[in-house]
Design an enzyme around this catalytic site. Structure first.
Site, short mmCIF file in Angstrom:
data_model
loop_
_atom_site.label_atom_id
_atom_site.label_comp_id
_atom_site.label_asym_id
_atom_site.label_seq_id
_atom_site.Cartn_x
_atom_site.Cartn_y
_atom_site.Cartn_z
N ASN A 167 10.23 18.59 -25.56
CA ASN A 167 9.83 16.94 -25.38
C ASN A 167 10.98 16.11 -25.16
O ASN A 167 10.74 15.07 -24.39
CB ASN A 167 9.42 16.74 -26.96
CG ASN A 167 8.24 17.48 -27.39
OD1 ASN A 167 7.55 18.08 -26.53
ND2 ASN A 167 7.78 17.41 -28.53
N HIS A 196 -6.94 -22.13 1.72
CA HIS A 196 -8.41 -21.68 1.99
C HIS A 196 -8.65 -21.28 3.17
O HIS A 196 -9.95 -21.20 3.50
CB HIS A 196 -9.34 -23.06 1.70
CG HIS A 196 -8.88 -23.96 0.49
ND1 HIS A 196 -9.37 -23.76 -0.99
CD2 HIS A 196 -7.88 -25.02 0.32
CE1 HIS A 196 -8.74 -24.67 -1.72
NE2 HIS A 196 -7.93 -25.44 -0.90
N SER A 199 -12.27 3.90 18.10
CA SER A 199 -13.52 4.44 17.46
C SER A 199 -13.94 5.58 18.20
O SER A 199 -13.88 5.79 19.64
CB SER A 199 -14.30 3.16 17.52
OG SER A 199 -15.68 3.58 17.79
N LYS A 232 -12.65 -0.25 20.97
CA LYS A 232 -12.12 -0.51 19.98
C LYS A 232 -10.62 -0.30 20.02
O LYS A 232 -10.19 0.83 20.37
CB LYS A 232 -12.93 -0.01 18.80
CG LYS A 232 -14.20 -0.41 18.32
CD LYS A 232 -14.24 -1.99 17.88
CE LYS A 232 -13.63 -2.40 16.61
NZ LYS A 232 -14.49 -1.94 15.67
N GLU A 286 -4.87 -1.59 7.35
CA GLU A 286 -6.17 -1.64 6.25
C GLU A 286 -6.01 -0.33 5.21
O GLU A 286 -6.30 -0.29 4.34
CB GLU A 286 -7.49 -0.96 7.11
CG GLU A 286 -7.93 -2.15 8.10
CD GLU A 286 -9.32 -1.58 9.34
OE1 GLU A 286 -9.91 -1.16 8.52
OE2 GLU A 286 -8.62 -1.65 10.27
N1 ARG Z 1 4.70 19.92 -19.91
C1 ARG Z 1 4.88 19.06 -20.95
C2 ARG Z 1 4.89 17.64 -20.61
O1 ARG Z 1 4.78 17.39 -19.26
C3 ARG Z 1 6.64 19.13 -21.44
C4 ARG Z 1 6.37 18.97 -23.10
C5 ARG Z 1 5.40 19.88 -23.65
N2 ARG Z 1 5.97 19.93 -25.17
C6 ARG Z 1 5.03 20.40 -26.02
N3 ARG Z 1 5.33 20.10 -27.48
N4 ARG Z 1 3.93 21.05 -25.61
O2 ARG Z 1 4.67 16.72 -21.45
#
Ligand code: ARG
Length: 466
Positions: free
Chosen positions: A110, A156, A277, A283, A290
């Site tokens: 995490n 405008h 085109s 064209k 675009e």
């Molecule tokens: N692949 C996960 C993400 O991108 C990494 C973190 C995963 N953490 C977990 N507790 N499963 O968020």
């Protein structure tokens, strides 16, 4: 291969789940940041005595090998290993065995993923800023060439008052200048180091986040573990800044598309930046412009995806957050690609100066100047406005422009008109007289160029600018 988190489980995940929640197909682009982050983490663990210096050394050396395996294409990512973090760890184990198992001490995926994304985005911001700088440089170079290229300014989409192409181009220099600042401002908040947050509640090991931050070039460290692993506001900020860049590119592209039409004929895209085109032989289409206009929608979509992903999440990490990556990567790729292709497309446009000035002459764009002329002769502006309105109506009926009205005729509208009126309403004069700072006169635009700071480093300007 068994899962790195397999201890608590009695059965393997189903192959369908592996496939469903694996992110390696897209987060593999983070490999370099993941490895650099792990090297710094391992070094810090060694210094803090949490692992031995030998173990730290073995991990760093092993990671270096993993990096070169990935870069040379020798490494193969596995879907079963889920994401880039566990893929790298598994590769490291393959290289150095037992010591690799200590790398993840006092760390969670995490905080690891938050670190990787921040490092990635920091680099991407720098590249995007570089592309904006090049574009602004090109705009200024073009503006310097077109200080006297008169064209109609519109409100405008109706011809309003004369401006110059330089003035129009410099409007975008301002817009892209703010885009640049927004990115740099966002970068400050991206550049905060989250390791140490662990899964959500920090760690009991005596880590040294400041060391890791310093090593990896971060300006600060996260001060709340729950926040560090559970927000992606920095990614939202980038997507918002990218969206505005796309808005600016898209508006400019819309103008180039209009200007390329036979109805305007102000510019012609170079053959290299247009397409034909399959059916209509005559064209020549401004496809690049675009497509950039079209791609703006993707980036707004990425912003909406990130906001929506975050809005209902309880603290701290939730797997929903894995969805941040594809949106962020798409925003990064799209904005960079569009900036990169827009610049040469713009620089190679053929400008039809004759058509621009003809259009400026044609639409009574000097009517305000005639009213101002009468004001200078003593008429209150509201009355002058009325008088000129009647003169314009007369001209529309007679099929002529204001400067084709004879002095005698003019005097029927107002006895204040004298011979000097023709000079006062000449298109060139209308532009040159708008000397107010931020105005279109060549003098003002030159000053705006100077104050924009763009192009300062160009050799021909050294000595001529402050
Ligand atoms: N692949 C996960 C993400 O991108 C990494 C973190 C995963 N953490 C977990 N507790 N499963 O968020």
């Amino acid at each position: 291969m068994s899962k790195l988190w397999g201890g608590r489980f009695q059965k393997k995940t189903s192959a369908a789940v592996d496939d469903f929640h694996s992110s390696i197909s897209f987060d593999c682009r983070l490999y370099r940041y993941d490895i650099e982050g792990s090297m710094a983490h391992a070094e810090m663990l060694g210094r803090a005595g949490i692992i031995t210096p030998e173990e730290a050394g073995a991990i760093v050396a092993g990671l270096r090998e993993v990096l070169s395996d990935i870069e040379s294409g020798r490494a193969e990512f596995s879907v079963e290993a889920e994401d880039i973090h566990m893929n790298v760890e598994q590769m490291l184990t393959g290289k150095i065995g037992a010591a690799a198992k200590k790398l993840h001490t006092a760390r969670s995926r995490n905080d690891q993923v938050a670190l990787d994304v921040r490092m990635y985005l920091r680099d991407q911001i720098d590249e995007t800023v570089g592309l904006i700088d090049e574009l602004r440089e090109t705009l200024v170079e073009m503006a310097e060439k077109h200080l006297y290229t008169i064209m109609p300014g519109y409100t405008h989409l109706q011809r309003a008052q004369p401006v110059t192409l330089a003035h129009h181009l410099m409007a975008y220099v301002q817009m892209f200048g703010r885009d640049r600042e927004r990115l740099l401002d966002c970068r400050r908040r991206v550049n905060v180091m989250p390791l140490g947050a662990g899964a959500l509640a920090g760690t009991t090991f005596p880590l040294d986040p400041d060391f890791v931050a310093e090593k990896l070039g971060f300006e600060g460290v996260a001060l709340n573990s729950l926040d560090a692993v559970s927000d992606r506001d920095f990614a939202v900020e980038f997507a918002a800044a990218a969206s505005l860049i796309m808005v600016h590119l898209s508006r400019f592209c819309e103008e180039i598309i209009l200007w390329s039409s036979a109805e305007f004929s102000f510019v012609e895209p170079d053959d290299e930046y247009s397409t034909g085109s399959s059916m209509m032989p005559q064209k020549k289409n401004p496809d690049v412009a675009e497509l950039i206009r079209g791609k703006a929608g993707r980036v707004f979509g990425d912003l909406a995806a990130l906001l929506t992903m975050l809005k209902g999440l309880p603290l701290a990490y939730n797997k929903d957050m894995q969805e941040d990556k594809e949106a962020l990567f798409d925003a990064v790729d799209t904005v960079k690609k569009c900036l990169a292709i827009f610049r040469p497309m713009l620089a190679t446009l053929k400008v039809r100066e004759d058509n621009m000035i003809r259009a400026a002459r044609g639409g009574f764009t000097n009517a305000t100047d005639l009213a101002d002329y009468l004001v200078r002769k003593g008429l209150p502006f509201r009355e002058a406005h009325e008088v000129v309105g009647r003169a314009v109506l007369h001209c529309i009926g007679a099929g002529k422009s204001l400067d084709q009205v004879s002095l005698e005729e003019f005097r029927k509208f107002s006895p204040l008109v004298e011979e000097d009126v023709y000079e006062a309403i000449s298109i060139r004069r209308c532009v040159e007289a708008r000397k107010v700072l931020a105005g279109p006169s060549p003098e003002s635009v030159r000053e705006a160029i100077r104050r924009s700071g763009v192009g300062k480093a160009r050799p021909e300007n050294i000595g001529s600018r402050d």
